[in-house]
Design a protein around this motif. Structure first.
Motif, PDB file in Angstrom:
ATOM      1  N   ASP A 104      43.519  51.718  45.780  1.00  0.00           N
ATOM      2  CA  ASP A 104      45.130  50.004  45.221  1.00  0.00           C
ATOM      3  C   ASP A 104      45.510  50.049  47.199  1.00  0.00           C
ATOM      4  O   ASP A 104      46.476  49.723  47.204  1.00  0.00           O
ATOM      5  CB  ASP A 104      45.486  50.956  44.628  1.00  0.00           C
ATOM      6  N   GLU A 121      46.682  42.174  47.749  1.00  0.00           N
ATOM      7  CA  GLU A 121      45.763  42.890  46.497  1.00  0.00           C
ATOM      8  C   GLU A 121      45.929  44.297  46.869  1.00  0.00           C
ATOM      9  O   GLU A 121      45.925  45.318  45.741  1.00  0.00           O
ATOM     10  CB  GLU A 121      44.474  42.234  46.633  1.00  0.00           C
ATOM     11  N   PRO A 169      53.344  50.239  42.565  1.00  0.00           N
ATOM     12  CA  PRO A 169      53.218  50.377  41.357  1.00  0.00           C
ATOM     13  C   PRO A 169      51.646  51.071  40.618  1.00  0.00           C
ATOM     14  O   PRO A 169      50.505  51.054  41.311  1.00  0.00           O
ATOM     15  CB  PRO A 169      53.073  48.921  40.628  1.00  0.00           C
ATOM     16  N   ALA A 171      48.109  51.889  38.787  1.00  0.00           N
ATOM     17  CA  ALA A 171      47.095  51.206  38.821  1.00  0.00           C
ATOM     18  C   ALA A 171      46.781  49.684  37.799  1.00  0.00           C
ATOM     19  O   ALA A 171      47.529  50.975  36.694  1.00  0.00           O
ATOM     20  CB  ALA A 171      45.217  51.648  39.761  1.00  0.00           C
ATOM     21  N   GLU A 172      45.872  48.774  37.799  1.00  0.00           N
ATOM     22  CA  GLU A 172      45.952  48.220  36.364  1.00  0.00           C
ATOM     23  C   GLU A 172      44.743  48.948  35.845  1.00  0.00           C
ATOM     24  O   GLU A 172      43.904  48.574  36.624  1.00  0.00           O
ATOM     25  CB  GLU A 172      46.517  46.549  36.905  1.00  0.00           C
ATOM     26  N   ASN A 173      44.733  48.792  34.324  1.00  0.00           N
ATOM     27  CA  ASN A 173      43.095  49.100  34.902  1.00  0.00           C
ATOM     28  C   ASN A 173      42.533  47.969  33.778  1.00  0.00           C
ATOM     29  O   ASN A 173      42.637  46.886  33.644  1.00  0.00           O
ATOM     30  CB  ASN A 173      43.684  50.434  32.904  1.00  0.00           C
TER      31      ASN A 173
END
Length: 173
Positions: A104, A121, A169, A171-173
């Motif tokens: 990340d 990204e 923020p 991490a998106e899973n």
């Protein structure tokens, strides 16, 4: 707290002082992004830190290169961090380095210029140099876990002045 430092460029001591020394001593984890220069400087950092993750830089001696990798990946506050001294190819290469490791955040040094870039990204963070700023301000980075995930961060001078704040923020899973 995670404290990030880089580019000490010393032959005899950790050159930590002021808020940077306090932040290293207070941190749960300290990450050094290379260019200690001499193995005794790495030893001095280890003696001040409860836990130290380091990578070697282009100016580090053989003793440091034997003890530390050129890159490493770790987690903190639910985020995956990839640490390196530098990568040829600038921010594009650093972003690719991070993506290859599922990171990340990429932590990097070498330029001595404190930088936060959360626009891509992969977030890019350079803490600058606490000891040899080369025309930039002396600095380090401090990252604190947020209760809902991710981290709240700041770039801080050796004198303790916060000159940039940011959030990364969860991490998106």
């Amino acid at each position: 707290m995670l404290t990030v430092v880089s580019d000490t460029h010393s032959t005899d001591s950790h050159r930590l002082s002021g808020r940077t020394l306090e932040a290293v001593r207070e941190a749960e984890l300290v990450v050094h992004l290379g260019d200690f220069m001499r193995e005794s400087v790495l030893d001095a950092f280890e003696s001040e830190s409860s836990q130290l993750f380091g990578v070697y830089g282009n100016n580090d001696d053989a003793g440091i290169r034997e003890r530390l990798p050129d890159a490493r990946t770790f987690t903190f506050a639910g985020l995956t961090f990839a640490a390196t001294h530098t990568r040829r190819g600038g921010s594009t290469a650093l972003s690719m380095f991070g993506r290859e490791r599922g990171a990340d955040v990429v932590l990097f040094g070498h330029s001595h210029r404190p930088t936060f870039d959360g626009t891509g990204e992969v977030t890019l963070l350079n803490p600058g140099s606490h000891a040899q700023p080369r025309g930039h301000r002396t600095a380090h980075a401090e990252l604190e876990p947020m209760t809902d995930g991710g981290v709240r961060g700041r770039l801080v001078t050796v004198e303790g002045d916060v000159f940039e704040t940011f959030t990364i923020p969860p991490a998106e899973n």
